[in-house]
Design an enzyme around this catalytic site. Structure first.
Site, PDB file in Angstrom:
ATOM      1  N   ASN A  76      55.740  12.377  40.501  1.00  0.00           N
ATOM      2  CA  ASN A  76      56.204  12.371  39.115  1.00  0.00           C
ATOM      3  C   ASN A  76      55.235  11.499  38.170  1.00  0.00           C
ATOM      4  O   ASN A  76      54.276  11.186  38.282  1.00  0.00           O
ATOM      5  CB  ASN A  76      57.649  12.245  39.071  1.00  0.00           C
ATOM      6  CG  ASN A  76      58.376  13.046  37.776  1.00  0.00           C
ATOM      7  OD1 ASN A  76      58.083  12.627  36.634  1.00  0.00           O
ATOM      8  ND2 ASN A  76      58.873  14.256  38.107  1.00  0.00           N
ATOM      9  N   ARG A  77      55.883  11.256  37.106  1.00  0.00           N
ATOM     10  CA  ARG A  77      55.098  10.738  35.773  1.00  0.00           C
ATOM     11  C   ARG A  77      55.105   9.335  35.746  1.00  0.00           C
ATOM     12  O   ARG A  77      55.955   8.524  35.916  1.00  0.00           O
ATOM     13  CB  ARG A  77      55.623  11.534  34.468  1.00  0.00           C
ATOM     14  CG  ARG A  77      55.616  12.936  34.421  1.00  0.00           C
ATOM     15  CD  ARG A  77      55.893  13.665  33.316  1.00  0.00           C
ATOM     16  NE  ARG A  77      55.677  15.132  33.272  1.00  0.00           N
ATOM     17  CZ  ARG A  77      56.413  16.062  34.030  1.00  0.00           C
ATOM     18  NH1 ARG A  77      57.453  15.704  34.413  1.00  0.00           N
ATOM     19  NH2 ARG A  77      55.858  17.245  34.141  1.00  0.00           N
ATOM     20  N   HIS A 106      52.026  13.115  39.414  1.00  0.00           N
ATOM     21  CA  HIS A 106      51.861  13.590  40.922  1.00  0.00           C
ATOM     22  C   HIS A 106      50.588  12.933  41.413  1.00  0.00           C
ATOM     23  O   HIS A 106      49.932  13.756  42.157  1.00  0.00           O
ATOM     24  CB  HIS A 106      52.114  15.221  41.209  1.00  0.00           C
ATOM     25  CG  HIS A 106      53.499  15.721  40.887  1.00  0.00           C
ATOM     26  ND1 HIS A 106      54.646  14.850  41.114  1.00  0.00           N
ATOM     27  CD2 HIS A 106      53.761  16.865  40.509  1.00  0.00           C
ATOM     28  CE1 HIS A 106      55.688  15.631  40.833  1.00  0.00           C
ATOM     29  NE2 HIS A 106      55.364  16.891  40.346  1.00  0.00           N
ATOM     30  N   HIS A 180      56.976  18.321  47.684  1.00  0.00           N
ATOM     31  CA  HIS A 180      57.351  19.080  46.747  1.00  0.00           C
ATOM     32  C   HIS A 180      57.595  20.654  47.225  1.00  0.00           C
ATOM     33  O   HIS A 180      57.236  21.552  46.601  1.00  0.00           O
ATOM     34  CB  HIS A 180      56.208  19.020  45.750  1.00  0.00           C
ATOM     35  CG  HIS A 180      56.309  19.402  44.497  1.00  0.00           C
ATOM     36  ND1 HIS A 180      57.030  20.508  43.962  1.00  0.00           N
ATOM     37  CD2 HIS A 180      56.365  18.596  43.264  1.00  0.00           C
ATOM     38  CE1 HIS A 180      57.112  20.608  42.644  1.00  0.00           C
ATOM     39  NE2 HIS A 180      56.584  19.331  42.188  1.00  0.00           N
ATOM     40  N   SER A 181      58.309  20.734  48.125  1.00  0.00           N
ATOM     41  CA  SER A 181      58.622  22.209  48.589  1.00  0.00           C
ATOM     42  C   SER A 181      59.778  22.869  47.622  1.00  0.00           C
ATOM     43  O   SER A 181      60.457  22.235  47.028  1.00  0.00           O
ATOM     44  CB  SER A 181      59.427  22.197  49.985  1.00  0.00           C
ATOM     45  OG  SER A 181      58.709  21.826  50.862  1.00  0.00           O
ATOM     46  N   TYR A 182      59.145  24.145  47.380  1.00  0.00           N
ATOM     47  CA  TYR A 182      60.086  24.987  46.458  1.00  0.00           C
ATOM     48  C   TYR A 182      60.721  25.831  47.348  1.00  0.00           C
ATOM     49  O   TYR A 182      60.297  26.738  48.086  1.00  0.00           O
ATOM     50  CB  TYR A 182      59.386  25.722  45.753  1.00  0.00           C
ATOM     51  CG  TYR A 182      58.508  25.195  44.679  1.00  0.00           C
ATOM     52  CD1 TYR A 182      57.320  24.606  44.718  1.00  0.00           C
ATOM     53  CD2 TYR A 182      58.737  25.542  43.042  1.00  0.00           C
ATOM     54  CE1 TYR A 182      56.908  23.921  43.783  1.00  0.00           C
ATOM     55  CE2 TYR A 182      57.976  25.192  42.177  1.00  0.00           C
ATOM     56  CZ  TYR A 182      56.933  24.153  42.407  1.00  0.00           C
ATOM     57  OH  TYR A 182      56.287  23.795  41.546  1.00  0.00           O
ATOM     58  N   ASP A 252      64.732  19.424  35.291  1.00  0.00           N
ATOM     59  CA  ASP A 252      63.531  18.836  35.674  1.00  0.00           C
ATOM     60  C   ASP A 252      63.770  17.673  35.555  1.00  0.00           C
ATOM     61  O   ASP A 252      63.315  16.935  34.708  1.00  0.00           O
ATOM     62  CB  ASP A 252      62.398  19.304  35.060  1.00  0.00           C
ATOM     63  CG  ASP A 252      61.163  18.960  35.423  1.00  0.00           C
ATOM     64  OD1 ASP A 252      61.047  18.084  36.622  1.00  0.00           O
ATOM     65  OD2 ASP A 252      59.846  19.240  35.197  1.00  0.00           O
ATOM     66  N   GLN A 290      64.631  14.589  42.288  1.00  0.00           N
ATOM     67  CA  GLN A 290      64.317  15.270  41.184  1.00  0.00           C
ATOM     68  C   GLN A 290      64.806  16.753  41.503  1.00  0.00           C
ATOM     69  O   GLN A 290      64.190  17.410  42.226  1.00  0.00           O
ATOM     70  CB  GLN A 290      62.729  15.212  40.963  1.00  0.00           C
ATOM     71  CG  GLN A 290      62.088  15.815  39.650  1.00  0.00           C
ATOM     72  CD  GLN A 290      62.221  15.129  38.624  1.00  0.00           C
ATOM     73  OE1 GLN A 290      62.674  13.891  38.750  1.00  0.00           O
ATOM     74  NE2 GLN A 290      61.974  15.716  37.458  1.00  0.00           N
ATOM     75  N   GLU A 318      63.129  16.987  45.054  1.00  0.00           N
ATOM     76  CA  GLU A 318      62.400  16.202  45.418  1.00  0.00           C
ATOM     77  C   GLU A 318      62.623  14.645  45.485  1.00  0.00           C
ATOM     78  O   GLU A 318      63.072  14.037  44.506  1.00  0.00           O
ATOM     79  CB  GLU A 318      61.012  16.124  44.507  1.00  0.00           C
ATOM     80  CG  GLU A 318      60.279  17.458  44.299  1.00  0.00           C
ATOM     81  CD  GLU A 318      59.763  17.446  42.856  1.00  0.00           C
ATOM     82  OE1 GLU A 318      58.771  16.601  42.409  1.00  0.00           O
ATOM     83  OE2 GLU A 318      60.250  18.278  41.911  1.00  0.00           O
TER      84      GLU A 318
HETATM   85  C1  GLA Z   1      57.845  18.272  39.044  1.00  0.00           C
HETATM   86  C2  GLA Z   1      57.825  17.734  37.668  1.00  0.00           C
HETATM   87  C3  GLA Z   1      57.731  19.020  37.004  1.00  0.00           C
HETATM   88  C4  GLA Z   1      56.271  19.841  37.289  1.00  0.00           C
HETATM   89  C5  GLA Z   1      56.491  20.082  38.829  1.00  0.00           C
HETATM   90  C6  GLA Z   1      55.181  20.788  39.099  1.00  0.00           C
HETATM   91  O1  GLA Z   1      58.925  18.720  39.557  1.00  0.00           O
HETATM   92  O2  GLA Z   1      58.919  17.055  37.318  1.00  0.00           O
HETATM   93  O3  GLA Z   1      57.553  18.639  35.566  1.00  0.00           O
HETATM   94  O4  GLA Z   1      55.515  19.201  37.067  1.00  0.00           O
HETATM   95  O5  GLA Z   1      56.748  18.858  39.496  1.00  0.00           O
HETATM   96  O6  GLA Z   1      54.900  21.952  38.374  1.00  0.00           O
END
Ligand code: GLA
Length: 353
Positions: A76-77, A106, A180-182, A252, A290, A318
């Site tokens: 994350n950021r 990331h 970071h699995s979807y 998010d 997250q 996440e």
């Molecule tokens: C995380 C971030 C999102 C985005 C995704 C990847 O979940 O919080 O804002 O950047 O990763 O696309």
């Protein structure tokens, strides 16, 4: 182990298979220590792949959705792409700019998701496992210290995929590792996750500012679309007129897990999908999760089965420390120092109901 393709730099990548219980199989790659496929049975015993991704390394190179990847050094950021530690300012890549406001996301331009990890197939407590190892050198993407990271995936015959992280450093550095699995519990390539029913063990979440950086407040979820203490469909409130949902175009946000800290993984979230009957349970030692609803997917990537991945065709849980912790002294610390061992465990368990 079989070939998974060659990167643009000519590195040969590989794919590993872990066999779980009946109908359950996981495939991993040493590129990004990535979870590539996870086959799991539905309530009629039909096995499907429930994570988004690509069928060779070519799909992952140059792609920025982090499908299934191990994310680091910092998931994350980090605001402005810089932080100071022990009196010194460290400048990171500003590789993301929500609302036009630059930040580090990331791990930077070439984060751990874009590295070739060393891999060993192993057995851990009788469970088939793959252990991935990476050395992140001093100055990597602007971070201080040489960091040695270990990520071990192991699968049980109870549908549980366990991810154990360990790391050591020779200089103090922030660290925040996640996967970071979807997921799409109907099966990857199905167009939407809005019908999935989510529970999150959190009475507080982290609201963000215009640049998607936490404001520092731990806000109560009461009377907001962020209250998932009782099961709720993702689609029920995602379009609500809510400033937070508007800023990130959907969910998010980091949810604050309790009770924490824990040394044993405890339940963070569950997701039930009524058509397939699949149930995902997430356990972690981390203080946050997250919840991201694939808001930035736009249908331009075509996945392993040849179907596109549109907006909201996958969700992520996440498990992690809080975003931007290096700027937030009140958040749990993400600083790893020499002599300390970083440890974190997350378990994703897939069953049926
Ligand atoms: C995380 C971030 C999102 C985005 C995704 C990847 O979940 O919080 O804002 O950047 O990763 O696309």
């Amino acid at each position: 182990m079989i070939p998974f393709g060659t990167t643009r730099d000519g590195e040969e990548t590989h794919r590993f298979t872990l066999q779980g219980g009946p109908g359950s199989r996981v495939e991993l790659s040493d590129y990004g220590a990535t979870l590539v496929r996870w086959f799991a049975p539905d309530r009629r015993g039909r096995s499907e792949d429930v994570v988004l991704g690509f069928d060779s390394v070519a799909g992952y190179v140059g792609h920025h959705s982090y499908f299934g990847a191990t994310v680091g050094r910092y998931g994350n950021r980090i605001a402005q792409g810089r932080f100071s530690l022990d009196g010194k300012v460290h400048v990171l890549a500003a590789n993301n700019q929500p609302g036009g406001i630059p930040c580090h996301l990331h791990g930077g331009r070439s984060g751990f998701d874009k590295r070739l990890w060393a891999a060993d197939e192993q057995t851990v407590d009788g469970r088939p496992a793959v252990r991935f190892r990476l050395r992140s050198p001093e100055g990597d993407e602007g971070y201080p210290g040489t960091l040695d990271v270990d990520v071990t995936y192991s699968i049980g015959n109870d549908g549980a995929l366990r991810i154990d992280y360990e790391a050591t450093t020779d200089r103090a550095t922030p660290i925040n590792l996640t996967n970071h699995s979807y997921f799409n519990l109907v099966g990857e390539g199905h167009e939407s996750v809005l019908g999935h029913i989510v529970t999150i063990q959190a009475s507080r979440y982290l609201p963000v500012s215009a640049g998607m950086i936490p404001t520092g407040k731990l806000a109560p979820v009461d009377d907001t679309p962020f209250d998932f203490r009782a099961p709720a469909r993702i689609g029920d409130r995602i379009e609500h007129r809510n400033e937070q949902l508007r800023l990130s175009e959907g969910y998010d946000h980091t949810f604050v897990l309790e009770p924490r800290p824990t040394s044993e993984p405890t339940l963070a979230a569950t997701v039930y999908e009524p058509i397939s009957g699949r149930l995902l349970e997430v356990f972690t030692t981390e203080p946050g999760v997250q919840f991201y609803t694939g808001n930035f997917l736009d249908g331009t990537s075509v996945g392993k089965s040849g179907r596109p991945y549109p907006r909201r065709s996958g969700f992520c849980l996440e498990t992690q420390h809080f975003p931007d912790s290096p700027h937030q002294p009140a958040f749990p610390s993400t600083i790893l120092r020499p002599g300390m061992m970083f440890r974190s465990t997350t378990i994703y368990r897939l069953g049926i109901r």
